[in-house]
Design a protein around this motif. Sequence first.
Motif, PDB file in Angstrom:
ATOM      1  N   GLU A 116       0.846  -1.205   0.000  1.00 28.73           N
ATOM      2  CA  GLU A 116       0.000   0.000   0.000  1.00 28.73           C
ATOM      3  C   GLU A 116       0.882   1.257   0.000  1.00 28.73           C
ATOM      4  O   GLU A 116       0.823   2.081   0.919  1.00 28.73           O
ATOM      5  CB  GLU A 116      -0.917   0.007   1.225  1.00 28.73           C
ATOM      6  N   PRO A 117       1.715   1.446  -1.028  1.00 23.81           N
ATOM      7  CA  PRO A 117       2.753   2.487  -0.969  1.00 23.81           C
ATOM      8  C   PRO A 117       2.243   3.921  -0.914  1.00 23.81           C
ATOM      9  O   PRO A 117       2.965   4.805  -0.448  1.00 23.81           O
ATOM     10  CB  PRO A 117       3.560   2.246  -2.252  1.00 23.81           C
ATOM     11  N   THR A 118       1.021   4.191  -1.384  1.00 25.09           N
ATOM     12  CA  THR A 118       0.559   5.583  -1.411  1.00 25.09           C
ATOM     13  C   THR A 118      -0.568   5.859  -0.424  1.00 25.09           C
ATOM     14  O   THR A 118      -1.226   6.894  -0.514  1.00 25.09           O
ATOM     15  CB  THR A 118       0.097   5.969  -2.836  1.00 25.09           C
TER      16      THR A 118
ATOM     17  N   TRP B 299       4.181   7.533  -8.173  1.00 27.26           N
ATOM     18  CA  TRP B 299       4.002   6.649  -9.330  1.00 27.26           C
ATOM     19  C   TRP B 299       5.054   6.922 -10.393  1.00 27.26           C
ATOM     20  O   TRP B 299       5.637   6.005 -10.960  1.00 27.26           O
ATOM     21  CB  TRP B 299       2.602   6.830  -9.932  1.00 27.26           C
ATOM     22  N   ARG B 300       5.288   8.203 -10.656  1.00 25.17           N
ATOM     23  CA  ARG B 300       6.302   8.560 -11.652  1.00 25.17           C
ATOM     24  C   ARG B 300       7.677   8.075 -11.220  1.00 25.17           C
ATOM     25  O   ARG B 300       8.468   7.602 -12.056  1.00 25.17           O
ATOM     26  CB  ARG B 300       6.307  10.082 -11.867  1.00 25.17           C
TER      27      ARG B 300
ATOM     28  N   LEU C 273      12.204   4.444 -11.970  1.00 27.58           N
ATOM     29  CA  LEU C 273      13.184   3.522 -11.404  1.00 27.58           C
ATOM     30  C   LEU C 273      13.254   2.220 -12.197  1.00 27.58           C
ATOM     31  O   LEU C 273      14.334   1.673 -12.417  1.00 27.58           O
ATOM     32  CB  LEU C 273      12.839   3.229  -9.953  1.00 27.58           C
ATOM     33  N   THR C 274      12.102   1.712 -12.633  1.00 28.75           N
ATOM     34  CA  THR C 274      12.106   0.466 -13.401  1.00 28.75           C
ATOM     35  C   THR C 274      12.597   0.699 -14.824  1.00 28.75           C
ATOM     36  O   THR C 274      13.341  -0.112 -15.366  1.00 28.75           O
ATOM     37  CB  THR C 274      10.714  -0.182 -13.420  1.00 28.75           C
TER      38      THR C 274
ATOM     39  N   GLU D 170      -3.799   0.485 -12.364  1.00 34.68           N
ATOM     40  CA  GLU D 170      -3.887   0.804 -13.798  1.00 34.68           C
ATOM     41  C   GLU D 170      -2.626   1.503 -14.271  1.00 34.68           C
ATOM     42  O   GLU D 170      -2.110   1.235 -15.358  1.00 34.68           O
ATOM     43  CB  GLU D 170      -5.103   1.702 -14.040  1.00 34.68           C
ATOM     44  N   VAL D 171      -2.101   2.418 -13.453  1.00 39.55           N
ATOM     45  CA  VAL D 171      -0.917   3.193 -13.819  1.00 39.55           C
ATOM     46  C   VAL D 171       0.350   2.340 -13.759  1.00 39.55           C
ATOM     47  O   VAL D 171       1.196   2.409 -14.652  1.00 39.55           O
ATOM     48  CB  VAL D 171      -0.775   4.425 -12.893  1.00 39.55           C
TER      49      VAL D 171
END
Length: 311
Positions: free
Chosen positions: A163-165, A177-178, A183-184, A203-204
Amino acid sequence: MPEHTSVSVTDLRKSYGKRTVLDSLSLQVRRGSRTVVLGPNGAGKSTLLEIVSTLRAPTSGTVVVEGHDVVTHTRQARRLIGLVPQANALDPLATPREVLDFQGTVLGLGARTTRRRSHELLELFGLGEHRNTRVSKLSGGTRRKVDLAVALVDSPSLVVLDEPTTGLDPLARMDLWRELERLTSEGEVGTLLISTQDLHEAEVLASDIVVLREGTVVAHDTPDALKNLVGERTLTLTLDSPETTDGLVETGRAGFRTEPEHPTTVRLALPRDPAVLRAALDDIGAVAASVEGMRLADPSLDDVFAALAAG
């Protein structure tokens, strides 16, 4: 374990007394993927991530991370995992630089490597101006970046985010998210395993989606494949009057349906049968002069969740 697999879960079971949280769960997380785990409350998302992260022991079954069993080779597996927990656990009186230096020391990286890695991560996340600011003075979004930086100190192969956000405002969420996408794409992170209840977040971020229900996997595929599995493209028509709408529904051959709250609107799940599709086009052509609006929509992750996770 296959070469392209980062995490392999086989017949995983976790019980607390008579309550079973995970039940014969099997899962392969593709190396290099951004795998998002979806499911309703109580589906077992956090428990799965805790076991993968070596924080909790399974009742039975195996979990292998980059070739290391998390139970029999816990230390080796743990060095390959970076964890961003759901709740921020940073020392509020420490600064980002101190937090990163401490993590490097705990991991045994050595003073020179720790200083270099702390500097790299502060720059990578744009935290340079905050390096000497106490964590308690940072915004929620900035603290979350520090959490993520801490998880990357030892350059892990797998980063697990629970639940990072949660608790972030919309702008901070989009910023994080950006960061994850960057990073990936830039190769700073190999594989992401993310738990969330935010369908827009999934979705993002997701390249792959795992759907849990009652402690087991009910679906695992790419977002587009899951959308195609549970639904079809939907055509929505706005007509000039309720009478025209009723007439199309009554005489149409392709399964038009009304929306009770919008008496001049009809919807049609586009059929895959060519004959039925031709009939639908003929029906629309018959009322073409009365069409005031038209919208084509793909299935969404809301449809996936409703059909699979909550079904």
